[in-house]
Design a protein around this motif. Structure first.
Motif, short mmCIF file in Angstrom:
data_model
loop_
_atom_site.label_atom_id
_atom_site.label_comp_id
_atom_site.label_asym_id
_atom_site.label_seq_id
_atom_site.Cartn_x
_atom_site.Cartn_y
_atom_site.Cartn_z
N GLY A 66 32.23 28.80 27.99
CA GLY A 66 31.54 30.09 28.02
C GLY A 66 30.26 30.08 28.84
O GLY A 66 29.67 31.14 29.07
N LYS A 97 36.95 37.13 35.69
CA LYS A 97 36.16 37.51 34.51
C LYS A 97 34.69 37.73 34.89
O LYS A 97 33.77 37.13 34.31
N GLU A 135 32.18 38.70 32.17
CA GLU A 135 31.85 37.56 31.31
C GLU A 135 30.89 36.61 32.02
O GLU A 135 30.04 35.98 31.39
#
Length: 339
Positions: free
Chosen positions: A212, A251, A254
């Motif tokens: 992440g 992404k 994100e």
């Protein structure tokens, strides 16, 4: 007999393969053009800069930054604005003759793109300048640069902290379109194809890690067109859809979230209050998520479809009226923080 077989085979290839392909692509081309799709035309920019002829210079960590000095920028030959950059390349937020009076005051650093920089506006019309008048006991610093994304802001923040400086508050002016800049997607490279006058240019490029977090490196800015997209609406249509798919695959939203989280951790480690200000309608989802994580957020966006809020027909960017609204909304929020 052999010639007859060759002729028959050729006829069938043309009839059952080539002709249907030509028919379907021609039909698709016509339908798309009727629907308003067009071949790609690189934007013809009519921008002149006085006195130096250029506005930016290359930078090893950010890709590019402003040239210091005073500039007159003319758009389309009939609209001009004046911009002043300090020796550190940042745009002024108060008259130059008051620079020494402000330098020892606690700082409010505002990071962002051309919306924060104030492209198409004079120095004293930008919202960081207007905030400086609202908060005379603070030094407002405008880190905004045309074309920058959140990754650029993070790098700027790190650089400034490494120089021994530290603000009381750091504001990220976030827009949804920063996502493609942070991941340096094709759509972003396509936009910059018209603006890049610096030759071979490298840009910071972030990617999401499995845990992440994010990592970034400097990547050469390169845009490769789809074949025939300058003459075919179909080819351009396919390229647009491919770019949208790429945005999902990488992404990019994100990636932006990971950058802001790391920005927040760095701010906390240096006892700096972070505020994320949504500056366009596409920032709403990001603000909602950040708010849930305990990061201070404020929506300062305005409706740029309202004629008074943009600088059309000269430029699409927010007008002086829009910047007054930005300053009012952000200023009210900062006052609530009991500065």
């Amino acid at each position: 007999m052999k010639k007859k077989l060759i002729k028959t085979f050729t006829f069938r290839i043309i009839t059952y393969l080539i002709f249907p392909i030509l028919l379907s692509t021609t039909s698709a081309e016509i339908i798309l053009r009727v629907a308003g799709y067009k071949p790609w035309q690189i934007e013809n920019l009519n921008v002149t800069v006085e006195p130096k002829g250029n506005f930016f210079t290359k930078d090893a960590e950010l890709g590019y930054k402003h040239l210091p000095g005073k500039f007159k920028v003319t758009l389309n030959g009939n609209y001009s604005f004046n911009a002043t950059h300090l020796n550190n390349s940042l745009r002024i937020t108060h008259p130059l003759n008051t620079e020494n009076l402000q330098s020892n005051k606690p700082g409010i650093w505002i990071f962002g793109c051309s919306f924060t920089y104030g492209w198409s506006l004079n120095d004293n019309e930008t919202y960081p300048w207007l905030l400086q008048t609202k908060f005379p006991n603070y030094e407002i610093v405008n880190f905004g640069v045309n074309g920058y994304g959140t990754l650029h802001s993070f790098i700027q923040f790190k650089q400034a902290l490494q120089q021994g400086k530290k603000p009381k508050i750091a504001v990220i002016a976030y827009a949804g379109f920063h996502d493609r800049r942070n991941a340096l997607l094709r759509a972003r490279s396509k936009q910059m194809a018209a603006w890049n006058k610096l030759g071979i240019l490298f840009q910071p490029d972030a990617r999401l890690a499995e845990n992440g977090d994010f990592s970034y490196s400097m990547t050469e800015l390169e845009y490769r067109e789809f074949p025939l997209m300058r003459v075919s609406a179909l080819s351009h249509f396919l390229e647009i859809n491919y770019n949208q798919l790429e945005e999902q695959l990488y992404k990019s939203r994100e990636v932006s979230l990971a950058i802001i989280r790391e920005f927040h951790r760095l701010a906390e480690a240096n006892n700096v209050k972070l505020v994320v200000a949504g500056i366009n309608a596409g920032s709403a989802k990001m603000l909602e998520e950040l708010r849930k994580e305990g990061i201070a957020t404020i929506d300062i966006s305005v409706d740029l479809k309202i004629p008074a809020n943009n600088n059309l027909p000269h430029d699409l960017h927010p007008s002086a009226i829009a910047n007054r609204q930005y300053a009012e909304k952000l200023g009210s929020f900062l006052q609530e923080l009991k500065l």
